[in-house]
Motif scaffolding. Structure first.
Motif, PDB file in Angstrom:
ATOM      1  N   GLU A 259      48.668  35.040  45.352  1.00 28.67           N
ATOM      2  CA  GLU A 259      48.906  35.606  44.026  1.00 28.67           C
ATOM      3  C   GLU A 259      47.891  35.073  43.018  1.00 28.67           C
ATOM      4  OE1 GLU A 259      52.951  34.885  42.976  1.00 28.67           O
ATOM      5  OE2 GLU A 259      53.755  36.259  44.494  1.00 28.67           O
ATOM      6  N   LEU A 260      47.581  33.784  43.122  1.00 29.15           N
ATOM      7  CA  LEU A 260      46.566  33.180  42.247  1.00 29.15           C
ATOM      8  C   LEU A 260      45.230  33.901  42.417  1.00 29.15           C
ATOM      9  CD1 LEU A 260      45.861  29.361  41.876  1.00 29.15           C
ATOM     10  CD2 LEU A 260      44.007  30.950  42.350  1.00 29.15           C
ATOM     11  N   SER A 261      44.871  34.171  43.666  1.00 25.07           N
ATOM     12  CA  SER A 261      43.613  34.861  43.930  1.00 25.07           C
ATOM     13  C   SER A 261      43.592  36.230  43.269  1.00 25.07           C
ATOM     14  CB  SER A 261      43.396  34.993  45.439  1.00 25.07           C
ATOM     15  OG  SER A 261      42.175  35.640  45.719  1.00 25.07           O
ATOM     16  N   GLY A 262      44.691  36.952  43.389  1.00 21.12           N
ATOM     17  CA  GLY A 262      44.758  38.256  42.734  1.00 21.12           C
ATOM     18  C   GLY A 262      44.620  38.158  41.234  1.00 21.12           C
ATOM     19  N   ARG A 263      45.055  37.036  40.669  1.00 22.41           N
ATOM     20  CA  ARG A 263      45.038  36.847  39.218  1.00 22.41           C
ATOM     21  C   ARG A 263      43.650  36.496  38.694  1.00 22.41           C
ATOM     22  NH1 ARG A 263      49.013  33.728  39.295  1.00 22.41           N
ATOM     23  NH2 ARG A 263      48.060  31.671  39.122  1.00 22.41           N
ATOM     24  N   VAL A 264      42.892  35.661  39.411  1.00 21.92           N
ATOM     25  CA  VAL A 264      41.676  35.112  38.800  1.00 21.92           C
ATOM     26  C   VAL A 264      40.408  35.287  39.630  1.00 21.92           C
ATOM     27  CG1 VAL A 264      42.980  33.410  37.481  1.00 21.92           C
ATOM     28  CG2 VAL A 264      42.061  32.774  39.724  1.00 21.92           C
ATOM     29  N   ALA A 265      40.510  35.720  40.894  1.00 25.56           N
ATOM     30  CA  ALA A 265      39.316  35.856  41.726  1.00 25.56           C
ATOM     31  C   ALA A 265      38.941  37.322  41.892  1.00 25.56           C
ATOM     32  CB  ALA A 265      39.543  35.210  43.098  1.00 25.56           C
ATOM     33  N   GLN A 266      37.728  37.535  42.395  1.00 24.01           N
ATOM     34  CA  GLN A 266      37.264  38.898  42.648  1.00 24.01           C
ATOM     35  C   GLN A 266      37.490  39.331  44.089  1.00 24.01           C
ATOM     36  OE1 GLN A 266      33.671  37.288  40.737  1.00 24.01           O
ATOM     37  NE2 GLN A 266      33.249  39.400  40.121  1.00 24.01           N
ATOM     38  N   GLY A 267      37.953  38.409  44.896  1.00 25.13           N
ATOM     39  CA  GLY A 267      38.226  38.710  46.285  1.00 25.13           C
ATOM     40  C   GLY A 267      38.988  37.566  46.920  1.00 25.13           C
ATOM     41  N   THR A 268      39.450  37.803  48.140  1.00 22.22           N
ATOM     42  CA  THR A 268      40.217  36.808  48.875  1.00 22.22           C
ATOM     43  C   THR A 268      39.682  36.709  50.294  1.00 22.22           C
ATOM     44  OG1 THR A 268      42.221  37.270  47.593  1.00 22.22           O
ATOM     45  CG2 THR A 268      42.515  36.158  49.708  1.00 22.22           C
ATOM     46  N   ILE A 269      39.595  35.483  50.801  1.00 23.97           N
ATOM     47  CA  ILE A 269      39.177  35.241  52.176  1.00 23.97           C
ATOM     48  C   ILE A 269      40.381  34.730  52.952  1.00 23.97           C
ATOM     49  CG2 ILE A 269      37.632  33.940  53.685  1.00 23.97           C
ATOM     50  CD1 ILE A 269      35.797  33.590  51.180  1.00 23.97           C
ATOM     51  N   LEU A 270      40.744  35.436  54.028  1.00 17.17           N
ATOM     52  CA  LEU A 270      41.831  35.019  54.904  1.00 17.17           C
ATOM     53  C   LEU A 270      41.239  34.390  56.162  1.00 17.17           C
ATOM     54  CD1 LEU A 270      44.208  38.123  54.701  1.00 17.17           C
ATOM     55  CD2 LEU A 270      44.305  36.005  53.358  1.00 17.17           C
TER      56      LEU A 270
END
Length: 286
Positions: A165-176
């Protein structure tokens, strides 16, 4: 949909140069480098790969926030983005907590540190003057003298729900990390969206790769990687999805991750001849 390949951390660092050059001549869009404790630094690896290639985007997956002051990190990323515009993707994460403890940088609040680092780094890369007095990050009127004309995308390398959720809030992408199958990818997409992630939020998924026609040999080759990743994720080794098997079977796994919502699938080849496995899956994906 993008396809990337990871430079395996156990390979000799000097082999990154021929590896990157060879990969630059394929259909693969990305080359990803890592920063794991005791192996190699991601910034120097990214700089090397960018300097010896012409086409590939180079991804950093990931640099741990506790190890990197956000001002220094923005300086490094900004420099790479200016010299190699449009060819960098910068991943930042919590870092493996035991590793952070071992080097004396374990954060009291990993969530606060990561969020404040992501926000500060992105602002610095945009050319802003940043002052922040946060729980973990403190900057007083800091700016880049040479900000990049086109800031590189900054992605969060995260696993757990609050971090997604933090990534969705402040980042431009997410790495799994390796070990996320289609169902978990869809769940991650939902958590990222709940945090505010938009349609252009890039989801990068790592997956182990091993192509072979003998099922027993394939299982034996990937078993150590499955056990290691299972320990990290807290699941059974047989529950770690892999692009393993025949070229067609491996290609089907990649397609299933794309269909589940991955924008970029990054292959992590297992075995002594990584590009042989890449060539075989590329042929099956064409």
């Amino acid at each position: 949909m993008r396809l990337g390949v990871m430079f395996e951390r156990d390979l000799p660092p000097e082999s990154l140069i021929p590896f990157a050059r060879d990969l630059d001549g394929t259909e693969v869009e990305d080359l990803w480098v890592v920063e794991d404790l005791g192996w190699t630094g991601s910034i120097s690896s990214a700089a090397t790969a960018l300097a010896v290639t012409e086409r590939l985007r180079v991804g950093i997956g990931i640099t741990p926030a506790p190890l990197r002051n956000p001002a220094l990190l923005a300086m490094e990323l900004g420099n790479l983005a200016r010299v190699h515009p449009h060819r960098l993707a910068a991943g930042i994460g919590h870092g493996v907590q035991d590793w952070m403890r071992r080097v004396g940088v374990l954060a009291p609040s990993p969530l606060a540190l990561l969020e404040e680092t992501l926000v500060a780094v992105r602002a610095l890369l945009r050319g802003e003057t940043v002052t922040v007095e946060g729980r973990a990050v403190r900057l007083d009127g800091v700016s880049l003298v040479h900000p990049p004309a086109v800031p590189p995308p900054v992605l969060a390398g995260v696993v757990r729900p609050r971090s997604l959720e933090l990534s969705g809030r402040v980042a431009q992408g997410t790495i799994l990390p390796e070990g996320f199958g289609p169902e978990r990818v869809r769940e991650a997409r939902g958590l990222i969206a709940a945090g505010g992630g938009k349609e252009d939020h890039e989801l990068v998924v790592f997956v182990h790769l091993h192509v072979g026609d003998d099922p027993d040999r394939v299982r034996a080759a990937v078993r150590p990687a499955a056990v290691e990743q299972a320990g990290f994720l807290g699941v059974a080794p047989e529950d770690v999805p892999m692009a393993a098997g025949t070229a067609g079977q491996a290609a089907d796994v990649v397609r299933s991750l794309w269909e589940a919502g991955a924008d970029t699938v990054v292959l992590r080849p297992v075995g002594p001849d990584p590009l042989e496995h890449v060539d075989r899956i590329l042929a099956a994906l064409r």
